[in-house]
Design a protein around this motif. Structure first.
Motif, mmCIF file in Angstrom:
data_model
loop_
_atom_site.group_PDB
_atom_site.id
_atom_site.type_symbol
_atom_site.label_atom_id
_atom_site.label_comp_id
_atom_site.label_asym_id
_atom_site.label_seq_id
_atom_site.Cartn_x
_atom_site.Cartn_y
_atom_site.Cartn_z
ATOM 1 N N PHE A 60 37.542 6.781 26.882
ATOM 2 C CA PHE A 60 38.350 5.593 27.151
ATOM 3 C C PHE A 60 38.520 4.735 25.902
ATOM 4 O O PHE A 60 39.616 4.248 25.610
ATOM 5 N N GLU A 61 37.427 4.581 25.152
ATOM 6 C CA GLU A 61 37.476 3.747 23.945
ATOM 7 C C GLU A 61 38.457 4.315 22.916
ATOM 8 O O GLU A 61 39.093 3.562 22.176
ATOM 9 N N GLY A 62 38.564 5.646 22.879
ATOM 10 C CA GLY A 62 39.433 6.293 21.903
ATOM 11 C C GLY A 62 40.886 6.374 22.333
ATOM 12 O O GLY A 62 41.727 6.897 21.603
ATOM 13 N N GLY A 63 41.187 5.866 23.543
ATOM 14 C CA GLY A 63 42.562 5.844 24.009
ATOM 15 C C GLY A 63 43.128 7.199 24.379
ATOM 16 O O GLY A 63 44.341 7.401 24.315
ATOM 17 N N SER A 64 42.259 8.130 24.813
ATOM 18 C CA SER A 64 42.753 9.479 25.104
ATOM 19 C C SER A 64 42.848 9.780 26.600
ATOM 20 O O SER A 64 43.026 10.934 26.997
ATOM 21 N N ARG A 65 42.768 8.755 27.453
ATOM 22 C CA ARG A 65 42.831 8.971 28.906
ATOM 23 C C ARG A 65 44.070 9.771 29.314
ATOM 24 O O ARG A 65 44.015 10.650 30.187
ATOM 25 N N ALA A 66 45.204 9.473 28.700
ATOM 26 C CA ALA A 66 46.472 10.104 29.088
ATOM 27 C C ALA A 66 46.500 11.610 28.821
ATOM 28 O O ALA A 66 47.367 12.316 29.345
ATOM 29 N N LEU A 67 45.551 12.104 28.029
ATOM 30 C CA LEU A 67 45.524 13.530 27.706
ATOM 31 C C LEU A 67 44.987 14.383 28.857
ATOM 32 O O LEU A 67 45.124 15.601 28.850
ATOM 33 N N PHE A 68 44.359 13.743 29.853
ATOM 34 C CA PHE A 68 43.627 14.481 30.881
ATOM 35 C C PHE A 68 44.280 14.382 32.253
ATOM 36 O O PHE A 68 44.858 13.361 32.622
ATOM 37 N N ASP A 69 44.146 15.476 33.020
ATOM 38 C CA ASP A 69 44.611 15.467 34.403
ATOM 39 C C ASP A 69 43.701 14.618 35.277
ATOM 40 O O ASP A 69 44.148 14.009 36.254
ATOM 41 N N ALA A 70 42.423 14.587 34.931
ATOM 42 C CA ALA A 70 41.454 13.762 35.650
ATOM 43 C C ALA A 70 40.288 13.468 34.718
ATOM 44 O O ALA A 70 40.020 14.221 33.772
ATOM 45 N N VAL A 71 39.597 12.368 34.998
ATOM 46 C CA VAL A 71 38.417 11.996 34.211
ATOM 47 C C VAL A 71 37.232 11.819 35.146
ATOM 48 O O VAL A 71 37.314 11.108 36.162
ATOM 49 N N LEU A 72 36.138 12.493 34.800
ATOM 50 C CA LEU A 72 34.884 12.418 35.542
ATOM 51 C C LEU A 72 33.891 11.579 34.737
ATOM 52 O O LEU A 72 33.618 11.892 33.573
ATOM 53 N N LEU A 73 33.395 10.532 35.353
ATOM 54 C CA LEU A 73 32.419 9.661 34.712
ATOM 55 C C LEU A 73 31.044 9.922 35.293
ATOM 56 O O LEU A 73 30.882 9.992 36.515
ATOM 57 N N ILE A 74 30.053 10.091 34.428
ATOM 58 C CA ILE A 74 28.671 10.141 34.882
ATOM 59 C C ILE A 74 28.013 8.839 34.455
ATOM 60 O O ILE A 74 28.223 8.353 33.336
ATOM 61 N N ASP A 75 27.251 8.244 35.365
ATOM 62 C CA ASP A 75 26.656 6.940 35.085
ATOM 63 C C ASP A 75 25.226 6.900 35.614
ATOM 64 O O ASP A 75 24.837 7.704 36.466
#
Length: 201
Positions: free
Chosen positions: A120-135
């Motif tokens: 997210f910090e690098g501004g690459s969200r748009a490159l992915f079909d989905a993003v999985l966050l582990i917390d």
């Protein structure tokens, strides 16, 4: 060129959240997982990258090798300096990841996972079909990193502060896995997420 059915999953999480463990579980299930940190280490061994870093931060390249602790001391806790470093390293890492991904798609992979700590910090969200966050809870994450890397609490907090707050990441992610328990629980959550997102190796 990847087929239309090809999926790109971004895996991210704050320091100490357990990305490496989740990446291993994905590999065990047959997924191709590309590690941005590993590619960053390789990128920062390249003479052109080292020259660019040394130009910005004189003294951090010693004998043709990057002095990582010295560089960390120069950038963590100093957002403007960290941004300068990222501007050098991130494009090189993205190029390496794109090459590896293309090779995996050519080999028949239906989904490629990119393990990107600063997605997210690098501004690459748009490159992915989905993003999985582990917390995981902050104290759990701090304990893991202090034990793993031998860093002080203050040093880990400085690295954590350089990342987007976990709550903000949660709002941006398509799915969240909680890693405050054991690996069995992690695996169960992962299966649920893979079904929800319709992802296959």
């Amino acid at each position: 060129m990847a087929p239309a059915s090809f999926k790109r999953l971004g895996l991210t999480g704050s320091i100490g959240a357990g990305k490496s463990t989740l990446a291993r579980l994905l590999r065990e299930r047959g997924f191709t997982v590309l590690d941005a940190d590993a590619q960053a280490r390789l990128a920062t061994q390249e003479p052109q990258t080292l020259h660019a870093i040394e130009t910005l931060f004189p003294g951090v390249v010693v004998g043709g090798q990057l002095d990582r602790p010295a560089l960390s001391a120069r950038v963590f806790g100093f957002p403007a300096e960290l941004a300068k470093l990222n501007a050098v390293v991130h494009p090189r890492v993205r190029a390496r990841m794109a090459e590896l991904e293309a090779a995996a798609a050519q080999a028949g992979a239906r989904t490629v996972v990119q393990d990107v700590p600063l997605l997210f910090e690098g501004g690459s969200r748009a490159l992915f079909d989905a993003v999985l966050l582990i917390d995981a809870p902050l104290e759990v994450r701090l304990s893991r990193v202090m034990g793993r890397d031998g860093l002080s609490r203050e040093a880990v907090l400085a690295r954590d502060a350089a990342q987007m707050p976990a709550e903000q990441k949660r709002r941006l992610a398509d799915a969240v896995i909680e890693n405050g328990g054991d690996e069995v629980d992690l695996a169960v959550q992962l299966e649920v997420v893979l079904r929800k997102l319709g992802l296959h190796p």
